[in-house]
Scaffold this motif. Sequence first.
Motif, short mmCIF file in Angstrom:
data_model
loop_
_atom_site.label_atom_id
_atom_site.label_comp_id
_atom_site.label_asym_id
_atom_site.label_seq_id
_atom_site.Cartn_x
_atom_site.Cartn_y
_atom_site.Cartn_z
N ARG A 99 -8.34 -45.13 60.84
CA ARG A 99 -8.09 -44.75 59.45
C ARG A 99 -6.87 -43.84 59.31
O ARG A 99 -6.20 -43.89 58.27
CB ARG A 99 -9.32 -44.02 58.88
CG ARG A 99 -10.58 -44.85 58.85
CD ARG A 99 -10.50 -45.96 57.82
NE ARG A 99 -11.77 -46.67 57.70
CZ ARG A 99 -12.13 -47.70 58.42
NH1 ARG A 99 -11.32 -48.15 59.36
NH2 ARG A 99 -13.30 -48.29 58.26
N ASN A 106 -5.53 -45.96 56.56
CA ASN A 106 -5.48 -45.34 55.23
C ASN A 106 -4.37 -44.28 55.13
O ASN A 106 -3.81 -44.08 54.04
CB ASN A 106 -6.80 -44.65 54.88
CG ASN A 106 -7.96 -45.62 54.84
OD1 ASN A 106 -9.06 -45.30 55.26
ND2 ASN A 106 -7.73 -46.83 54.34
N TYR A 107 -4.10 -43.62 56.24
CA TYR A 107 -3.19 -42.46 56.22
C TYR A 107 -2.16 -42.61 57.34
O TYR A 107 -2.52 -42.86 58.50
CB TYR A 107 -4.01 -41.18 56.43
CG TYR A 107 -3.22 -39.90 56.58
CD1 TYR A 107 -3.10 -39.00 55.53
CD2 TYR A 107 -2.62 -39.56 57.79
CE1 TYR A 107 -2.39 -37.82 55.67
CE2 TYR A 107 -1.90 -38.38 57.93
CZ TYR A 107 -1.79 -37.52 56.88
OH TYR A 107 -1.10 -36.34 57.03
N SER A 114 -4.25 -51.44 53.17
CA SER A 114 -5.24 -50.41 52.86
C SER A 114 -4.64 -49.01 52.80
O SER A 114 -5.36 -48.04 52.50
CB SER A 114 -6.36 -50.43 53.91
OG SER A 114 -7.04 -51.66 53.92
N SER A 160 -3.33 -45.63 51.75
CA SER A 160 -3.41 -44.86 50.50
C SER A 160 -2.56 -43.60 50.54
O SER A 160 -2.25 -43.05 49.48
CB SER A 160 -4.87 -44.50 50.20
OG SER A 160 -5.41 -43.70 51.25
#
Length: 577
Positions: free
Chosen positions: A208, A232-233, A255, A257
């Motif tokens: 993630r 995500n990061y 995905s 963000s």
Amino acid sequence: MALCLQNFISIVTAFCMGITLIIVNTSAEFHCPNYCDCNELYARVNCMNRTLEELLRELPKSAEKLKVENGSMSVLTTGSFSTLVHLSSLWIQNSGLQDIQKGAFEGPTDLLYVYLRNNLLETVRADMFEGLTAVKYLYLDRNYISAIPAGAFTPLKKLYSLYIRYNRLTIVDANVFSGLANLRWLYLSYNSISNISAQAFKGLTSIRKISLMNNSLTSVPKEPLALLGTLNYLNLGDNPIAVLNKTSFPLELKSLSSLYVNDMGLKDLNVDAFKVFPRLQTLSLEENLLETISPLNFLHTLQVLKLKKNPWLCDCQLIWLRTWIIQHQIKQEVMCQAPAGLQNQYLGNIDLKYLTCPPYEGSNTNMTSTATAITATTQIMKTTEQRSSELPRITSPSASKPRPATFKPPMTQTPKVCKDPIVQSLQVISKSPSTLSLKWEAQQERPRLGLDVLFFSKDTKDASGGKSHIGEQAAVLTGLSPGTSYKICVDLTTEAKKFCANSVTPQCVVASTLKSLPSDQQEKKAVSHASTGTAGTAVAAIFSVIIFAITVLALIFAWKKKVWKIAFRQFRNEAQN
């Protein structure tokens, strides 16, 4: 009753004596080694300036948390912690650790946290971590690790977070993280990484978050990042990446963000680079060398845009950004460095008439640039309106039409007369000495924002504050005075009333509260109070006995230095043996 109470107290006393005997037997089990600070309740041992050989001979077997700092232990030998079967957290920091032998961590089956920071490790191998089948957090920060072979972390099947910051890595080879299917967070910051193999992140199927900040990357590691569809990061900050264009990032990062590309000396930015991130919410471009930036209206999910500490040229090209800042009411971060007349001013505070582009001799550049900026700003505003229309809608039982969650009624100078709802059949359906219950019917347009119940006393006794339990077609007025006559008026507040003149007179009714309850209701109330009093007395007596027992236990607990957990631990150990 007295006999039962005595028996209950005897049972509680016997229980307390039994617990006391257990405490006496277990309090001597936890021995704190010399030069250590121990907490028996949490089975924690903190030691300073100890050698490993001496310390392991003195450690209590029931220790669950062990922290060793400034010790002397160049090597963790096989079976070093074999007797500490309950160990869950291990810190070995600033202790000169250079190597870990195979099987050093065999024994503890519930070891979740391993901190090996500030030591002298130069490499890691798979056999170092054998036995760490349950570990979830591994910290290798501030060592001298310069190379990691493929499969080095394979034994760590349940690893959730891996920290390898402040080391000497220059290359990340293929399959280094193979076997870490459960890894979520990977920190490789503050190394000297200049090259990452295309297969370096192979096997990270649950990742993630990755931080690669403060390394020596000159371009985005596109191929290895393409393997991380769950990411995500991503933090690439403080790498010498001076250019970002539409091909910089892989298409697979759907995905993502949060993206941090700050402090990179970034001069040339093509915002098309961010079009591959349909879910981007946070974008940081802080501390670069950017003078301008093109509109980001395609980032429909963007919530946070960090732009401070750039030498911004505040002209017509940033009109869109000023509009975005004001519309989103974000914190002021964009400070102008040029032109001279706008230096050190925040962009959001500058009037639009000052955001002009300089004319160029012999051309219509000024007009063209300004027209382009206005077109971009218009597109931003259209996009914002479109996004507002796509927001979740709020509907109430009385609403005729749904409306956007962020809807604000427009303000007009001269209100117009609107078709207001009408209240009919207002009547009092029940009453008591302190309450009046109403019901009514709303005709024509139904109320959107709710109902206002207005009620005034005929005898100037203000009943305001008694409004409660308001519904769309009913209300219960409470806190009223017994035997008092009230004039009650019901009006409707609608969405239209916010900007339209109200032309309808509220419907009213006159009603009086009862002077007292009827006799049959008073008798029922009296019987209820009597029953409640008898039950309350019994409950109070039982509650008093329980409070006494808890007090006795609390005194024993404090007197024996809070060693209940040790007693439980001894029971657990005996059960396992």
